[in-house]
Motif scaffolding. Structure first.
Motif, short mmCIF file in Angstrom:
data_model
loop_
_atom_site.label_atom_id
_atom_site.label_comp_id
_atom_site.label_asym_id
_atom_site.label_seq_id
_atom_site.Cartn_x
_atom_site.Cartn_y
_atom_site.Cartn_z
N ASP A 249 0.82 -1.20 0.00
CA ASP A 249 0.00 0.00 0.00
C ASP A 249 0.86 1.26 0.00
OD1 ASP A 249 -2.58 1.28 0.09
OD2 ASP A 249 -2.21 1.73 2.20
N ALA A 250 2.00 1.21 0.69
CA ALA A 250 2.88 2.37 0.75
C ALA A 250 3.39 2.77 -0.64
CB ALA A 250 4.07 2.08 1.67
N PHE A 251 3.54 1.78 -1.53
CA PHE A 251 4.05 2.04 -2.87
C PHE A 251 2.97 1.90 -3.94
CE2 PHE A 251 7.69 0.78 -0.32
CZ PHE A 251 8.62 1.77 -0.65
N ALA A 252 1.71 1.87 -3.51
CA ALA A 252 0.56 1.76 -4.42
C ALA A 252 0.68 0.55 -5.34
CB ALA A 252 0.40 3.04 -5.25
N ILE A 253 1.15 -0.57 -4.79
CA ILE A 253 1.24 -1.82 -5.55
C ILE A 253 -0.05 -2.61 -5.34
CG2 ILE A 253 2.47 -4.01 -5.80
CD1 ILE A 253 4.96 -2.60 -4.72
N PRO A 254 -0.76 -2.95 -6.40
CA PRO A 254 -1.99 -3.73 -6.25
C PRO A 254 -1.74 -5.04 -5.52
CG PRO A 254 -1.80 -2.89 -8.49
CD PRO A 254 -0.48 -2.63 -7.81
N VAL A 255 -2.68 -5.47 -4.70
CA VAL A 255 -2.54 -6.71 -3.94
C VAL A 255 -3.64 -7.69 -4.34
CG1 VAL A 255 -2.59 -7.77 -1.65
CG2 VAL A 255 -1.45 -5.57 -1.98
N ILE A 256 -3.21 -8.89 -4.71
CA ILE A 256 -4.13 -9.98 -5.03
C ILE A 256 -4.04 -10.99 -3.90
CG2 ILE A 256 -4.78 -11.77 -6.67
CD1 ILE A 256 -3.26 -10.14 -8.81
N THR A 257 -5.15 -11.25 -3.23
CA THR A 257 -5.15 -12.17 -2.08
C THR A 257 -5.90 -13.44 -2.44
OG1 THR A 257 -5.17 -10.27 -0.57
CG2 THR A 257 -5.71 -12.41 0.35
N PHE A 258 -5.22 -14.58 -2.32
CA PHE A 258 -5.82 -15.88 -2.58
C PHE A 258 -6.25 -16.48 -1.24
CE2 PHE A 258 -3.03 -14.96 -6.09
CZ PHE A 258 -3.74 -15.38 -7.19
N ILE A 259 -7.53 -16.82 -1.15
CA ILE A 259 -8.10 -17.22 0.14
C ILE A 259 -8.60 -18.66 0.11
CG2 ILE A 259 -9.88 -16.65 1.84
CD1 ILE A 259 -9.90 -13.83 0.31
N ASP A 260 -8.10 -19.44 1.03
CA ASP A 260 -8.58 -20.80 1.27
C ASP A 260 -8.31 -21.12 2.73
OD1 ASP A 260 -9.40 -23.40 1.25
OD2 ASP A 260 -7.87 -24.14 -0.11
N THR A 261 -9.21 -20.71 3.59
CA THR A 261 -9.01 -20.89 5.03
C THR A 261 -10.34 -20.97 5.75
OG1 THR A 261 -7.99 -19.94 7.02
CG2 THR A 261 -8.84 -18.39 5.40
N GLU A 262 -10.33 -21.67 6.87
CA GLU A 262 -11.54 -21.80 7.68
C GLU A 262 -11.69 -20.65 8.68
OE1 GLU A 262 -11.81 -25.60 9.49
OE2 GLU A 262 -11.96 -26.68 7.59
N GLY A 263 -10.72 -19.75 8.71
CA GLY A 263 -10.84 -18.61 9.62
C GLY A 263 -9.58 -18.40 10.42
N PHE A 264 -9.74 -17.98 11.66
CA PHE A 264 -8.61 -17.65 12.51
C PHE A 264 -8.46 -18.67 13.64
CE2 PHE A 264 -10.11 -13.69 10.64
CZ PHE A 264 -8.94 -13.19 10.09
N ASP A 265 -7.21 -18.96 13.96
CA ASP A 265 -6.92 -19.94 14.99
C ASP A 265 -7.00 -19.29 16.37
OD1 ASP A 265 -6.10 -22.05 16.48
OD2 ASP A 265 -4.02 -22.03 15.83
N ASN A 266 -8.10 -19.50 17.06
CA ASN A 266 -8.23 -18.95 18.41
C ASN A 266 -8.84 -19.99 19.36
OD1 ASN A 266 -10.85 -19.04 17.53
ND2 ASN A 266 -11.16 -16.83 17.54
N GLU B 41 -8.06 -0.19 5.56
CA GLU B 41 -7.59 1.17 5.34
C GLU B 41 -6.67 1.31 4.13
OE1 GLU B 41 -5.41 2.65 8.66
OE2 GLU B 41 -3.51 1.87 7.92
N ALA B 42 -6.21 0.20 3.57
CA ALA B 42 -5.34 0.26 2.39
C ALA B 42 -6.11 0.85 1.21
CB ALA B 42 -4.84 -1.13 2.04
N THR B 43 -5.47 1.76 0.50
CA THR B 43 -6.13 2.43 -0.63
C THR B 43 -5.60 1.95 -1.97
OG1 THR B 43 -4.55 4.25 -0.51
CG2 THR B 43 -6.63 4.50 0.71
N THR B 44 -4.64 1.04 -1.97
CA THR B 44 -4.17 0.47 -3.22
C THR B 44 -5.23 -0.46 -3.79
OG1 THR B 44 -2.29 -0.62 -4.28
CG2 THR B 44 -3.06 -1.57 -2.21
N VAL B 45 -5.05 -0.91 -5.01
CA VAL B 45 -5.99 -1.85 -5.63
C VAL B 45 -6.00 -3.15 -4.84
CG1 VAL B 45 -6.46 -3.24 -7.67
CG2 VAL B 45 -5.77 -0.84 -7.92
N LYS B 46 -7.19 -3.63 -4.49
CA LYS B 46 -7.33 -4.87 -3.72
C LYS B 46 -8.24 -5.83 -4.47
CE LYS B 46 -8.65 -2.37 -0.23
NZ LYS B 46 -9.12 -1.86 1.09
N ILE B 47 -7.67 -6.97 -4.83
CA ILE B 47 -8.42 -8.00 -5.55
C ILE B 47 -8.34 -9.29 -4.73
CG2 ILE B 47 -8.60 -9.34 -7.68
CD1 ILE B 47 -7.10 -7.03 -9.08
#
Length: 202
Positions: free
Chosen positions: A37-54, A76-82
């Motif tokens: 986000d600091a360098f306005a680099i788009p972020v692609i997030t691949f998701i395969d999870t059951e959630g958070f370990d608590n 709060e990140a303003t870069t491209v988020k996919i």
């Protein structure tokens, strides 16, 4: 970091070998998002999870704190988020990494994705408990209903109909779809923010 169709992007992915995100996972992803986000680099997030370990006592405090950091950093990140949901996306994990409330610019899901506010087994207990009545083998019936829930209520098609995701995509078409979306969002600019950043330390 990678290049897709000439565009530099950051890629984050949940650990497929671990069903849930640990405190360390959350911290690592949050730092990576903040850097991109600091360098306005788009972020692609691949998701395969059951959630958070608590579940374990030792993990509860750390997981909640670092889960909050991760959610806050993504929102709060303003870069491209996919986001690309490749498998499971349950509850807070979906909300934090792919939900509309964190201003995800575009969200894809594979056809076999399972998107649910609760894990299917838990959802069956709370939402379809009446269907368990009279079952001779509760475990077998519960698993059967969980499978049905995953293929109907929690399916990618159901999520698309509810506008929780933008598009269902085949694996073969993903790269071309990402290139098209990155091109479409290349002019994204956020010039005014209500505040520069949150006060949650990373």
């Amino acid at each position: 970091l990678a290049t897709i169709g000439g565009s530099t992007v950051g890629m984050a992915a949940t650990n497929k070998s671990a069903e849930r995100l640990t405190s360390e996972d959350c911290t690592k992803m949050a730092r990576f998002m903040r850097t991109c986000d600091a360098f306005a680099i788009p972020v692609i997030t691949f998701i395969d999870t059951e959630g958070f370990d608590n579940d374990s006592v030792s993990e509860v405090a750390g997981s909640i704190r670092n889960m909050t950091k991760l959610s806050s950093t993504y929102s709060e990140a303003t870069t491209v988020k996919i986001s690309v949901i490749t498998g499971k996306a349950y509850g807070p994990a979906f909300v934090s990494l792919a939900g509309k409330n964190i201003n995800t610019d575009f969200s894809f899901a594979f056809e076999n994705a399972v998107i649910s506010p609760l894990a299917p087994l838990a959802a069956v207990e709370f939402l379809w408990h009446d269907k368990l009545k009279g079952a001779s083998d509760l475990t077998s019936k519960r698993n059967e209903l969980a499978e049905e829930y995953s293929k109907t209520v929690a399916s990618a098609l159901s999520a698309a109909e509810k506008n929780c995701i933008d598009e269902i995509v085949n694996k073969e078409d993903l790269k071309s779809k990402l290139i098209a979306v990155l091109d479409m969002l290349s002019s994204k600019r956020v010039t005014k923010l209500p505040k520069k950043h949150n006060n949650i330390p990373l």
